[in-house]
Each structure stands twice: as structure tokens, then as C-alpha cells.
Design an enzyme around this catalytic site. Structure first.
Site, PDB file in Angstrom:
ATOM      1  N   TYR A  51     -19.097 -12.414  12.783  1.00 15.98           N
ATOM      2  CA  TYR A  51     -19.325 -11.660  11.546  1.00 15.98           C
ATOM      3  C   TYR A  51     -18.238 -10.590  11.372  1.00 15.98           C
ATOM      4  O   TYR A  51     -17.600 -10.507  10.316  1.00 15.98           O
ATOM      5  CB  TYR A  51     -20.721 -11.017  11.537  1.00 15.98           C
ATOM      6  N   SER A 103     -16.751  -5.701   4.647  1.00 14.68           N
ATOM      7  CA  SER A 103     -17.808  -4.877   5.244  1.00 14.68           C
ATOM      8  C   SER A 103     -17.153  -3.788   6.083  1.00 14.68           C
ATOM      9  O   SER A 103     -16.032  -3.973   6.574  1.00 14.68           O
ATOM     10  CB  SER A 103     -18.689  -5.743   6.149  1.00 14.68           C
TER      11      SER A 103
END
Ligand SMILES: NC(=O)c1ccc[n+]([C@@H]2O[C@H](COP(=O)([O-])OP(=O)(O)OC[C@H]3O[C@@H](n4cnc5c(N)ncnc54)[C@H](OP(=O)(O)O)[C@@H]3O)[C@@H](O)[C@H]2O)c1
Length: 253
Positions: free
Chosen positions: A152, A139
Site C-alpha cells: 500500500y 496518500s
């Protein structure tokens, strides 16, 4: 790889994984799809069958090492896997407080262990055949730790760096490795965000960009470019300059 015929996609029951499954679905293509929600996964599998693909779906938790090894081993014996996309992932934020230990550990189990559990059972077969492609879903959140989503961001940084290292190690063995670093894409994951998401992209568009990047064996598939440029700058600047700015950013719930 230009025309992979046997493709594994984890986390294919919704979002980017679903869009990728549909993008690759065609006559002559074997898709192996996972997720945990049997109903949603079955609906995606049926859609891919209607597009002409042969589909095998399995409800498997990516964090379950033994179950993943069992399922992937069987698949690879039946039809050698050309392309594996380790896409399954979860996200959660702090909502302005502190992330619980339990939440942080679960994110690492799915996003990091889940990637290892997806890649490693297939690696010996690919090495023996000297053929294959591995795509890891990282990401743009994995370039700079953002307040509000410590586990995350860290999990995606780990996946990105792992993939980049693996790419170098496997290059001489006929195996391509790509890390995928999207910005904001419309999915169940981002639907819960209550803040403006710059350059928010449709899943079908994201799947096209990813597919094109994988066909060219790109090492890093980052998009959209203005977000990629912004995180690159954030990561390059001294932390002291950017900490105050990031502290003002809205938190994921
Ligand atoms: N959307 C974004 O803006 C964005 C940006 C950058 C990176 N990503 C990454 O892209 C990937 C896909 O996310 P998405 O946006 O498409 O979100 P999504 O719609 O929530 O999809 C997540 C997928 O992962 C599966 N999954 C979650 N936990 C799993 C587990 N333990 N075992 C097996 N499957 C599991 C889900 O299946 P079930 O629901 O059936 O369990 C679902 O199919 C994730 O790795 C995410 O971190 C997303």
C-alpha cells in the site's frame, strides 16, 4: 480548474469518491462514476441526480485496462472530460505477519495500474484540446514506507511521484495535474483499523479540501497539516533514527 463540467471519478461507490461525487453534483455537471459494487454505485448516482447532475455510472474494474479504455474512450467522445479523479484504491496490511505476494500484486494492480488505466485513455483528448485536469489519489502513507503495509505505501508513493512528474510534463500543454495525499479519512477502508487514527476526518470535509485544492490547481493536496508535517519529518530523518519507532507502530490487519 474552477468549474469543471464533465467529471470522471473512479471508486465513487463509497468513501472519499462518493463524497467527491456529491460535492461536484449540480445542475449543468456531467458525472461519470465507477466502482465494482453496483448497488452502492447506483445509490450514489441517484443521490447525485437528485442534486441536479447528469450521471452515467459503470461497474468497471479499474485494473481492467481494456474495459477502462473502452468506457473512458466512449465518455470522452460523447462529452470531452474536463476533470478526471483517479480515486479507486484498495488497502490491506500484514496484520503483524508478512504480506503475501498475491496481496501485494493485487494492491499494485488496482492502485498503480488502475491509475494508468484511468489517465491514459483520456490524455490524448486533453492534449489535443489543450485543456483538462488530472487528479491522482495518493496518500500521506506514500512518503515513508511503514511496516505493516508495504504494498500500500509503495503503491501510493508510485502514484504521488508519477503525478508530480506528469505535472511538469503537461504544464505547457494546458493540463493541470494534482496529487492528493490525505491522512486518515473515515471510510470503509479505515473502518477496519483497530488502532487510534490521529486527526481522523469526515469524508465530506476531505472532499471540500480536495475540491478547493483542485480549483486552485495545487500540485500537492496534503491534509490534515499536522499529519502532513509528521510524515514529512519521518521521511526527512535518517531511517536509522525512525525505524525503531515505526516498528512499534500498530499494524493494519
Ligand atoms: N480513507 C483514508 O484514510 C485514505 C487515506 C489516504 C488515501 N486514501 C485513498 O483514497 C481512495 C478512496 O478510499 P476510501 O478511503 O474512500 O475507501 P473506500 O470507501 O473503500 O473506497 C474505495 C473505492 O474504490 C473502489 N474500488 C476498489 N477497488 C476497485 C477496483 N478494482 N475497480 C474499481 N473501483 C474499485 C471501491 O468500489 P467498490 O467497493 O464498489 O469496488 C470504492 O468506491 C483510495 O485510493 C485510498 O487509498 C484513503
Amino acid at each position: 480548474m474552477r468549474d469543471p463540467r464533465a467529471i470522471v471519478i473512479t471508486g465513487a461507490s463509497s468513501g472519499i469518491g462518493e463524497a467527491l461525487a456529491c460535492a461536484y453534483a449540480a445542475p449543468g455537471v456531467r458525472l461519470a462514476l465507477t466502482g465494482r459494487d453496483a448497488g452502492r454505485l447506483g445509490a450514489v448516482a441517484d443521490r447525485c441526480r437528485s442534486l441536479g447532475a447528469e450521471v452515467e455510472e459503470a461497474v468497471v474494474d479499474a485494473a481492467d485496462r481494456a474495459a477502462m479504455a473502452d468506457w473512458l474512450g466512449g465518455l470522452d467522445r460523447r462529452a470531452p472530460v474536463d476533470l478526471v479523479i483517479a480515486n479507486a484504491g484498495v488497502s490491506a496490511g500484514t496484520g503483524g505477519g508478512t504480506e503475501s505476494e498475491e496481496q501485494a500484486r493485487r494492491i499494485f494492480q488496482v492502485n498503480v495500474d488502475g491509475v494508468l488505466n484511468t489517465v491514459h485513455p483520456l490524455l490524448p483528448g486533453m492534449q489535443a484540446r489543450r485543456r483538462g485536469q488530472i487528479a491522482l489519489m495518493a496518500s500521506l502513507a506514500g512518503f515513508r514506507g511503514m511496516p505493516g503495509a508495504p504494498a500500500y505505501c509503495a503503491s501510493k508513493a508510485a502514484v504521488r511521484v508519477y503525478g508530480e512528474s506528469l505535472r511538469g510534463d503537461l504544464a505547457g500543454q494546458g493540463i493541470g495535474v494534482s496529487v492528493i495525499c490525505p491522512g486518515f479519512v473515515k471510510s470503509r477502508m479505515t473502518a477496519v483499523n483497530r488502532f487510534p487514527m490521529p486527526f481522523l476526518m469526515e469524508t465530506d470535509r476531505a472532499a471540500q479540501v480536495i475540491r478547493r485544492g483542485l480549483a486552485r490547481n495545487r500540485g500537492r493536496i496534503s491534509f490534515p497539516w499536522p499529519m502532513a508535517a509528521a510524515v514529512w519529518l519521518l521521511a526527512a530523518l535518517p531511517a536509522g533514527w525512525t525505524d525503531a519507532l515505526l516498528r512499534q507502530a500498530p499494524r493494519k490487519g
